[in-house]
Design an enzyme around this catalytic site. Sequence first.
Site, mmCIF file in Angstrom:
data_model
loop_
_atom_site.group_PDB
_atom_site.id
_atom_site.type_symbol
_atom_site.label_atom_id
_atom_site.label_comp_id
_atom_site.label_asym_id
_atom_site.label_seq_id
_atom_site.Cartn_x
_atom_site.Cartn_y
_atom_site.Cartn_z
ATOM 1 N N HIS A 35 -3.640 6.070 5.349
ATOM 2 C CA HIS A 35 -2.822 5.984 5.459
ATOM 3 C C HIS A 35 -1.697 4.915 5.045
ATOM 4 O O HIS A 35 -1.832 4.507 4.388
ATOM 5 C CB HIS A 35 -1.441 5.454 7.193
ATOM 6 C CG HIS A 35 -0.556 5.751 7.728
ATOM 7 N ND1 HIS A 35 0.433 6.438 7.273
ATOM 8 C CD2 HIS A 35 0.160 4.295 7.906
ATOM 9 C CE1 HIS A 35 1.632 5.948 7.505
ATOM 10 N NE2 HIS A 35 2.118 5.496 7.455
ATOM 11 N N THR B 201 10.466 0.130 1.881
ATOM 12 C CA THR B 201 8.974 1.458 2.234
ATOM 13 C C THR B 201 9.574 2.348 3.128
ATOM 14 O O THR B 201 8.842 3.140 3.564
ATOM 15 C CB THR B 201 8.431 0.588 3.070
ATOM 16 O OG1 THR B 201 9.080 -0.486 4.006
ATOM 17 C CG2 THR B 201 8.304 -0.555 2.217
ATOM 18 N N CYS C 82 2.803 7.506 13.095
ATOM 19 C CA CYS C 82 2.481 8.161 11.755
ATOM 20 C C CYS C 82 1.006 8.757 11.781
ATOM 21 O O CYS C 82 0.178 9.758 11.376
ATOM 22 C CB CYS C 82 2.229 7.359 10.597
ATOM 23 S SG CYS C 82 3.666 6.453 9.962
ATOM 24 N N LYS D 297 -5.062 -3.459 0.450
ATOM 25 C CA LYS D 297 -5.715 -4.382 1.067
ATOM 26 C C LYS D 297 -6.591 -3.257 1.803
ATOM 27 O O LYS D 297 -7.476 -4.154 2.191
ATOM 28 C CB LYS D 297 -4.519 -3.941 2.114
ATOM 29 C CG LYS D 297 -3.162 -5.252 1.746
ATOM 30 C CD LYS D 297 -1.859 -5.557 2.294
ATOM 31 C CE LYS D 297 -0.919 -6.276 1.796
ATOM 32 N NZ LYS D 297 -0.829 -8.030 1.889
ATOM 33 N N ASP E 119 13.260 -9.362 -7.247
ATOM 34 C CA ASP E 119 13.332 -9.457 -8.346
ATOM 35 C C ASP E 119 12.101 -8.051 -8.231
ATOM 36 O O ASP E 119 11.341 -7.759 -7.269
ATOM 37 C CB ASP E 119 11.126 -10.618 -8.380
ATOM 38 C CG ASP E 119 10.461 -10.371 -9.660
ATOM 39 O OD1 ASP E 119 10.470 -9.105 -10.344
ATOM 40 O OD2 ASP E 119 9.551 -11.850 -10.132
ATOM 41 N N GLU F 5 7.709 11.898 13.562
ATOM 42 C CA GLU F 5 8.202 11.158 14.365
ATOM 43 C C GLU F 5 9.803 10.846 14.005
ATOM 44 O O GLU F 5 10.444 9.846 14.459
ATOM 45 C CB GLU F 5 8.215 9.304 14.364
ATOM 46 C CG GLU F 5 7.421 8.989 12.908
ATOM 47 C CD GLU F 5 7.224 7.677 12.541
ATOM 48 O OE1 GLU F 5 6.278 7.295 12.209
ATOM 49 O OE2 GLU F 5 7.402 6.770 13.494
HETATM 50 N N1 CAA Z 1 5.792 -10.262 -8.041
HETATM 51 C C1 CAA Z 1 4.573 -9.443 -6.992
HETATM 52 N N2 CAA Z 1 4.751 -9.681 -5.951
HETATM 53 C C2 CAA Z 1 5.037 -9.828 -4.526
HETATM 54 C C3 CAA Z 1 6.956 -10.666 -5.596
HETATM 55 C C4 CAA Z 1 6.567 -10.540 -7.256
HETATM 56 N N3 CAA Z 1 7.638 -11.508 -7.308
HETATM 57 N N4 CAA Z 1 7.534 -10.810 -4.416
HETATM 58 C C5 CAA Z 1 7.084 -10.991 -3.183
HETATM 59 N N5 CAA Z 1 5.769 -10.098 -4.018
HETATM 60 C C6 CAA Z 1 4.478 -10.005 -2.602
HETATM 61 C C7 CAA Z 1 4.735 -10.653 -1.857
HETATM 62 O O1 CAA Z 1 3.737 -11.848 -2.574
HETATM 63 C C8 CAA Z 1 3.906 -9.986 -0.844
HETATM 64 O O2 CAA Z 1 2.223 -9.373 -1.278
HETATM 65 P P1 CAA Z 1 1.413 -9.330 0.001
HETATM 66 O O3 CAA Z 1 1.363 -8.787 1.002
HETATM 67 O O4 CAA Z 1 -0.274 -9.648 -0.992
HETATM 68 O O5 CAA Z 1 0.905 -10.876 0.798
HETATM 69 C C9 CAA Z 1 4.568 -8.274 -0.947
HETATM 70 O O6 CAA Z 1 5.369 -8.404 -1.683
HETATM 71 C C10 CAA Z 1 5.917 -8.132 0.201
HETATM 72 O O7 CAA Z 1 6.249 -9.802 0.412
HETATM 73 P P2 CAA Z 1 6.569 -10.302 1.311
HETATM 74 O O8 CAA Z 1 5.713 -10.464 2.053
HETATM 75 O O9 CAA Z 1 7.783 -11.055 1.230
HETATM 76 O O10 CAA Z 1 7.302 -9.533 2.653
HETATM 77 P P3 CAA Z 1 9.001 -8.269 2.857
HETATM 78 O O11 CAA Z 1 8.742 -9.527 3.845
HETATM 79 O O12 CAA Z 1 9.022 -8.182 1.479
HETATM 80 O O13 CAA Z 1 8.153 -6.997 4.241
HETATM 81 C C11 CAA Z 1 6.935 -5.816 4.301
HETATM 82 C C12 CAA Z 1 7.199 -6.306 3.494
HETATM 83 C C13 CAA Z 1 6.364 -6.393 5.493
HETATM 84 C C14 CAA Z 1 5.973 -4.588 4.033
HETATM 85 C C15 CAA Z 1 8.252 -4.840 4.731
HETATM 86 O O14 CAA Z 1 8.830 -3.867 3.938
HETATM 87 C C16 CAA Z 1 8.679 -4.191 5.898
HETATM 88 O O15 CAA Z 1 8.406 -4.130 7.210
HETATM 89 N N6 CAA Z 1 8.164 -2.204 5.749
HETATM 90 C C17 CAA Z 1 7.864 -1.703 6.950
HETATM 91 C C18 CAA Z 1 6.402 -1.743 7.617
HETATM 92 C C19 CAA Z 1 5.790 -1.137 6.863
HETATM 93 O O16 CAA Z 1 5.450 -0.249 6.404
HETATM 94 N N7 CAA Z 1 4.059 -1.885 7.934
HETATM 95 C C20 CAA Z 1 3.249 -1.016 7.355
HETATM 96 C C21 CAA Z 1 1.734 -1.033 8.125
HETATM 97 S S1 CAA Z 1 2.830 -0.606 9.670
HETATM 98 C C22 CAA Z 1 2.068 1.088 9.280
HETATM 99 O O17 CAA Z 1 1.860 1.857 8.786
HETATM 100 C C23 CAA Z 1 3.459 2.481 9.977
HETATM 101 C C24 CAA Z 1 4.601 3.170 8.754
HETATM 102 O O18 CAA Z 1 3.951 4.426 8.302
HETATM 103 C C25 CAA Z 1 5.490 2.050 9.320
#
Ligand code: CAA
Length: 412
Positions: free
Chosen positions: A241, A160, A119, A250, A37, A87
């Site tokens: 960040h 991401t 980062c 958040k 979606d 990195e």
């Molecule tokens: N409409 C609106 N929102 C929706 C939706 C829809 N149809 N479907 C899902 N969502 C929302 C979910 O409810 C969720 O929101 P919340 O966080 O508020 O619960 C959000 O979209 C993400 O969905 P999921 O929880 O299902 O998560 P995912 O399995 O898709 O993974 C992620 C999301 C963890 C960010 C993933 O993209 C990821 O691993 N990214 C890389 C790691 C990262 O960026 N980490 C951030 C902290 S670490 C850091 O900052 C260092 C760095 O640079 C990496």
Amino acid sequence: MNEQMQAETRVGIEALGLYVPRYYVSLNELAAVRGVDPNKFAVGIGQELMAVPAPDEDVVTLGANAALEALEQVDRSQIDTLIFATESGVDQSKAAAIYTHHLLDLPRRCKSFEVKQACCGSTAALQMALAMVAQKPTRKVLIIAADVARYGLGTAGEPTQGAGALAMVVSSQPRIMAFDSEWGSYTEDVMDFWRPNYLDEAVVDGKYSIKVYLKALAESWAQYAEESGFDHADHSRFCYHLPFTRMAEKAHRQLAKLNGLEVSDDTQIEEGLRYNRIIGNSYTASLYIGLTSLLEGTTEDLTGHRVGMFSYGSGCMAAYFSGVVLPGYRTHLRPNRRVEQFETRVPLTVEAYEAFYQHELPRDGSRYLTPQHETGHFRLSGVQDHKRLYERASRSAKAAPAHAAQDVALAG
Ligand code: CAA
């Protein structure tokens, strides 16, 4: 110390430069191809477009392009040190800073090295630069933060990804922002995101990484607030960040809660999210691209306003710090150039993005000429005998999006 002397000893950002790859993919299109979606990416993650580096760009060329802009208003013979934070470095031994030093024609007596802590490496570089300038106020330090964020096709981390570079000149003649001296820091050995030497993509425990990010924010803020005596209300804007823009929402909500506020004010962060929403994660650069977005995009004059900043590097190390926006800052920023940079980017189909993603340089060091795509002023022209070759790019190179995948396939 009188006011004039205080102004003279302030250390901060004298000049900034930003560069993004010339190609991007729309997350709506990616969502359609991945059967997701589109609101998950647009709302749930908060990302719209994702910058994609061409096969002839890497952190060296991204960083050198950003630095060109930062050096426009600075005499480069005065650059005493170049610190390159990344990195996604290109060599296990030789610093990306050395290649960049050459491309930028910096003085031979300018020290050049690379720093790494996910980062947060750029923030470690900033702390180092502030100390170096405080020790000898005639020094100017060029910090380059450049990264290509890669997680893997079809993974949860894919939306991401992103790429970009931010360069800043730190000196005792700041024209954009002066940093406050109290910082909060936090270090904990966690496995939330890392990249072993044998992998080109990060390994990530995504949900856990979000938890650790928020914990590190709470801990580093607590030390910063205690030592500086500043509270939430002393800051007019906040930059975080930005692995994806929803993360900042958040974080900002959590910071409000920690400070006993019932609701967080999203207008304090929104201008800082605009660039990252259409670039994606640029790891070391992302916090500072967010700061640039805030300063260039806010119509209100922010002179004298304090901006709170949170830097997070997985693994993990984090820092909370702040800076005050300086009079006349607007005349040293280039919002119009950003409009041009973003509007002239070339959209890629998902297929062409995947071909860019899968492009690899030969691992046996054999001679290879990289196909020419749209780049900035510098490009990676190829490799020979395991040596990376860089050149000034001819700005006439235009690779149409429909041809992008084919070019790569032919070259490979
Ligand atoms: N409409 C609106 N929102 C929706 C939706 C829809 N149809 N479907 C899902 N969502 C929302 C979910 O409810 C969720 O929101 P919340 O966080 O508020 O619960 C959000 O979209 C993400 O969905 P999921 O929880 O299902 O998560 P995912 O399995 O898709 O993974 C992620 C999301 C963890 C960010 C993933 O993209 C990821 O691993 N990214 C890389 C790691 C990262 O960026 N980490 C951030 C902290 S670490 C850091 O900052 C260092 C760095 O640079 C990496």
